[in-house]
Design a protein around this motif. Structure first.
Motif, PDB file in Angstrom:
ATOM      1  N   LEU A  31       0.507  -1.524   0.094  1.00  0.00           N
ATOM      2  CA  LEU A  31      -0.071  -0.464  -0.273  1.00  0.00           C
ATOM      3  C   LEU A  31       0.785   1.511  -0.593  1.00  0.00           C
ATOM      4  O   LEU A  31       0.874   2.214  -0.642  1.00  0.00           O
ATOM      5  N   LEU A  32       2.275   1.245   0.547  1.00  0.00           N
ATOM      6  CA  LEU A  32       2.491   2.754   1.084  1.00  0.00           C
ATOM      7  C   LEU A  32       3.767   2.632   0.108  1.00  0.00           C
ATOM      8  O   LEU A  32       4.926   3.319  -0.448  1.00  0.00           O
ATOM      9  N   GLY A  33       3.911   0.918  -0.716  1.00  0.00           N
ATOM     10  CA  GLY A  33       5.487   1.351  -1.335  1.00  0.00           C
ATOM     11  C   GLY A  33       6.825   1.508  -0.703  1.00  0.00           C
ATOM     12  O   GLY A  33       7.168   1.709  -1.670  1.00  0.00           O
ATOM     13  N   ARG A  34       6.640   1.033   0.438  1.00  0.00           N
ATOM     14  CA  ARG A  34       8.037   1.270   1.270  1.00  0.00           C
ATOM     15  C   ARG A  34       7.940   0.437   1.765  1.00  0.00           C
ATOM     16  O   ARG A  34       7.265  -0.974   1.269  1.00  0.00           O
ATOM     17  N   ARG A  35       9.371  -1.169   1.846  1.00  0.00           N
ATOM     18  CA  ARG A  35       9.797  -1.238   2.635  1.00  0.00           C
ATOM     19  C   ARG A  35      10.192  -1.965   3.694  1.00  0.00           C
ATOM     20  O   ARG A  35      10.662   0.046   4.722  1.00  0.00           O
ATOM     21  N   ALA A  36       9.378  -2.621   5.313  1.00  0.00           N
ATOM     22  CA  ALA A  36       9.130  -2.082   7.006  1.00  0.00           C
ATOM     23  C   ALA A  36      10.738  -2.352   6.872  1.00  0.00           C
ATOM     24  O   ALA A  36      11.443  -3.254   6.364  1.00  0.00           O
ATOM     25  N   VAL A  37      11.736  -1.560   7.680  1.00  0.00           N
ATOM     26  CA  VAL A  37      12.950  -2.578   8.595  1.00  0.00           C
ATOM     27  C   VAL A  37      12.506  -2.438   9.564  1.00  0.00           C
ATOM     28  O   VAL A  37      12.122  -1.559  10.082  1.00  0.00           O
ATOM     29  N   ASP A  38      13.102  -3.488  10.190  1.00  0.00           N
ATOM     30  CA  ASP A  38      13.387  -4.196  11.643  1.00  0.00           C
ATOM     31  C   ASP A  38      11.333  -3.772  12.011  1.00  0.00           C
ATOM     32  O   ASP A  38      10.944  -3.911  13.472  1.00  0.00           O
ATOM     33  N   GLY A  39      11.177  -4.546  10.957  1.00  0.00           N
ATOM     34  CA  GLY A  39       9.078  -4.523  11.535  1.00  0.00           C
ATOM     35  C   GLY A  39       8.846  -3.336  11.684  1.00  0.00           C
ATOM     36  O   GLY A  39       8.052  -3.039  12.026  1.00  0.00           O
ATOM     37  N   ARG A  40       9.118  -2.395  11.214  1.00  0.00           N
ATOM     38  CA  ARG A  40       8.037  -1.041  11.463  1.00  0.00           C
ATOM     39  C   ARG A  40       8.575   0.064  10.106  1.00  0.00           C
ATOM     40  O   ARG A  40       9.567  -0.084   9.306  1.00  0.00           O
ATOM     41  N   LEU A  41       7.357   0.198   9.354  1.00  0.00           N
ATOM     42  CA  LEU A  41       7.074   1.133   8.218  1.00  0.00           C
ATOM     43  C   LEU A  41       7.106   2.418   8.389  1.00  0.00           C
ATOM     44  O   LEU A  41       6.502   2.602   9.423  1.00  0.00           O
ATOM     45  N   GLN A  42       8.248   3.047   8.156  1.00  0.00           N
ATOM     46  CA  GLN A  42       8.141   4.386   8.376  1.00  0.00           C
ATOM     47  C   GLN A  42       8.150   5.462   7.316  1.00  0.00           C
ATOM     48  O   GLN A  42       8.301   5.937   6.309  1.00  0.00           O
ATOM     49  N   ASP A  53       8.641   4.064  -7.410  1.00  0.00           N
ATOM     50  CA  ASP A  53       8.781   5.215  -8.086  1.00  0.00           C
ATOM     51  C   ASP A  53       8.398   5.826  -6.659  1.00  0.00           C
ATOM     52  O   ASP A  53       7.444   6.279  -6.392  1.00  0.00           O
ATOM     53  N   GLU A  54       9.141   7.275  -6.130  1.00  0.00           N
ATOM     54  CA  GLU A  54       9.053   8.339  -4.814  1.00  0.00           C
ATOM     55  C   GLU A  54       7.514   8.339  -5.402  1.00  0.00           C
ATOM     56  O   GLU A  54       7.251   9.415  -4.493  1.00  0.00           O
ATOM     57  N   ALA A  55       7.697   9.024  -6.351  1.00  0.00           N
ATOM     58  CA  ALA A  55       6.794   9.621  -7.184  1.00  0.00           C
ATOM     59  C   ALA A  55       4.877   8.918  -6.060  1.00  0.00           C
ATOM     60  O   ALA A  55       3.446   9.411  -6.467  1.00  0.00           O
ATOM     61  N   ALA A  56       4.838   8.006  -6.680  1.00  0.00           N
ATOM     62  CA  ALA A  56       4.088   6.656  -6.484  1.00  0.00           C
ATOM     63  C   ALA A  56       3.999   6.065  -5.315  1.00  0.00           C
ATOM     64  O   ALA A  56       2.875   5.934  -4.955  1.00  0.00           O
ATOM     65  N   ALA A  57       5.024   6.559  -4.500  1.00  0.00           N
ATOM     66  CA  ALA A  57       4.592   6.206  -3.142  1.00  0.00           C
ATOM     67  C   ALA A  57       4.154   6.500  -2.035  1.00  0.00           C
ATOM     68  O   ALA A  57       4.351   7.747  -2.426  1.00  0.00           O
ATOM     69  N   VAL A  58       3.595   6.406  -1.019  1.00  0.00           N
ATOM     70  CA  VAL A  58       3.032   7.547   0.015  1.00  0.00           C
ATOM     71  C   VAL A  58       4.216   8.305   0.608  1.00  0.00           C
ATOM     72  O   VAL A  58       5.560   7.357   0.627  1.00  0.00           O
ATOM     73  N   SER A  59       3.544   9.441   0.713  1.00  0.00           N
ATOM     74  CA  SER A  59       4.943  10.076   1.444  1.00  0.00           C
ATOM     75  C   SER A  59       4.745  10.913   3.104  1.00  0.00           C
ATOM     76  O   SER A  59       5.658  10.859   3.295  1.00  0.00           O
ATOM     77  N   THR A  71      -0.756  11.654  -7.354  1.00  0.00           N
ATOM     78  CA  THR A  71      -2.303  11.379  -7.094  1.00  0.00           C
ATOM     79  C   THR A  71      -2.161   9.852  -8.399  1.00  0.00           C
ATOM     80  O   THR A  71      -2.337   8.871  -8.264  1.00  0.00           O
ATOM     81  N   VAL A  72      -2.384  10.495  -9.624  1.00  0.00           N
ATOM     82  CA  VAL A  72      -2.146   9.722 -10.672  1.00  0.00           C
ATOM     83  C   VAL A  72      -1.326   8.579 -10.885  1.00  0.00           C
ATOM     84  O   VAL A  72      -1.615   7.434 -10.934  1.00  0.00           O
ATOM     85  N   LYS A  73      -0.154   9.004 -10.618  1.00  0.00           N
ATOM     86  CA  LYS A  73       0.685   7.646 -10.176  1.00  0.00           C
ATOM     87  C   LYS A  73       0.771   6.489  -9.380  1.00  0.00           C
ATOM     88  O   LYS A  73       0.556   5.183  -9.193  1.00  0.00           O
ATOM     89  N   ALA A  74      -0.213   7.117  -8.395  1.00  0.00           N
ATOM     90  CA  ALA A  74       0.170   5.909  -6.472  1.00  0.00           C
ATOM     91  C   ALA A  74      -0.947   5.181  -7.478  1.00  0.00           C
ATOM     92  O   ALA A  74      -1.245   4.152  -7.396  1.00  0.00           O
ATOM     93  N   HIS A  75      -2.541   6.139  -7.689  1.00  0.00           N
ATOM     94  CA  HIS A  75      -3.413   5.124  -8.120  1.00  0.00           C
ATOM     95  C   HIS A  75      -3.193   4.100  -9.232  1.00  0.00           C
ATOM     96  O   HIS A  75      -3.293   2.881  -8.885  1.00  0.00           O
ATOM     97  N   ALA A  76      -2.370   4.583  -9.760  1.00  0.00           N
ATOM     98  CA  ALA A  76      -2.559   3.271 -11.311  1.00  0.00           C
ATOM     99  C   ALA A  76      -1.208   2.226 -10.889  1.00  0.00           C
ATOM    100  O   ALA A  76      -1.242   1.342 -11.410  1.00  0.00           O
ATOM    101  N   ARG A  77      -0.504   2.588 -10.127  1.00  0.00           N
ATOM    102  CA  ARG A  77       0.513   1.491  -8.958  1.00  0.00           C
ATOM    103  C   ARG A  77      -0.418   0.627  -8.251  1.00  0.00           C
ATOM    104  O   ARG A  77       0.156  -0.297  -8.659  1.00  0.00           O
ATOM    105  N   LEU A  78      -1.374   1.640  -7.438  1.00  0.00           N
ATOM    106  CA  LEU A  78      -1.962   0.502  -6.901  1.00  0.00           C
ATOM    107  C   LEU A  78      -3.064  -0.726  -7.579  1.00  0.00           C
ATOM    108  O   LEU A  78      -3.022  -1.912  -6.764  1.00  0.00           O
TER     109      LEU A  78
END
Length: 236
Positions: free
Chosen positions: A20-31, A105-111, A188-195
């Motif tokens: 959902l966020l487009g990010r990888r958790a580190v030590d069990g925490r998504l930041q 892509d950072e533009a498509a990830a949750v910031s 928004t458009v890139k995030a929508h397309a990614r999901l």
């Protein structure tokens, strides 16, 4: 006393939120840029929130003066009687952690988190707690019969704690409920397309309530947490 929202705890899948966020958790925490996610088991889908403070000792003394009972451990846990049913803790923090690595892509990830929503049957009680006892800044108090709700917006660093009251249900002394999340994205458009490409059920992009914003609702892979994605806006 409160510097910002440090993290939220979800009783759900870390893997689902990495997608959902487009990010990888580190030590069990998504930041993200302004808040972290940790994952537990049992309880409500969105089960707790922890605010950051520069000193647990000073926070404990201040809350005691404000008649908020606490339990001290690794965190300072507030009595759920005082918080009207919402699990809330304080954690001592120096600098904010760096965002988890993006896997897209950072533009498509949750910031960042834009706002966290708490539902209440008693908005005056909520004002007394979040403003009077926690010291959050009440920026907006708006009732809108068209939406069927009264909305309270409390500024907390660069996000908002939104308290929502259903006007049709009226007032009661029932518990509050930690309820939903709105995530901020650069595009928004890139995030929508990614999901959508990841097989996640999303609504079409539409104009948001804030001028210049675009939003869409995420209807799956949120582990039961009502979720909105919003773009085209800056920081609060």
């Amino acid at each position: 006393m409160i510097q910002g929202l440090d993290h939220l705890t979800l009783a759900g899948s870390q893997q689902a939120y990495e997608t959902l966020l487009g990010r990888r958790a580190v030590d069990g925490r998504l930041q993200t840029g302004n808040v972290g996610l940790t994952f537990g088991s049992g309880g409500a889908a969105l089960s707790a929130m922890a605010f950051a403070t520069p000193s647990l000792d000073k926070a404990a003394k201040l809350l005691e003066r404000r008649a908020v009972p606490t339990t001290r451990g690794r965190m300072l846990e507030l009595s759920t009687t005082a918080t009207h049913g919402v699990p809330i803790a304080l954690v001592e923090r120096g600098t904010r952690p760096a965002p988890s690595p993006a896997i897209v892509d950072e533009a498509a990830a949750v910031s960042a988190l834009d706002h966290v929503v708490v539902r209440t049957p008693n908005p005056e009680r909520a004002i007394a707690f979040y403003a009077g006892r926690l010291g959050l800044d009440l920026r907006l108090d708006r009732s809108n019969p068209k939406w069927g709700s009264r909305l309270l917006f409390f500024r907390c660093d660069d996000l908002v704690v939104e308290i929502a009251h259903d006007l049709e249900r009226g007032m009661s002394d029932a518990p509050d409920q930690l309820w939903g999340l709105s995530w901020r994205v650069p595009d928004t458009v890139k995030a929508h397309a990614r999901l959508e490409a990841a097989g996640i059920d999303v609504t079409d992009v539409r104009n948001g309530r804030r001028p210049g914003s675009q939003v869409f609702t995420v209807r799956s892979h949120t582990e039961g947490v009502p979720t909105l994605v919003i773009g085209g806006i800056g920081r609060w």
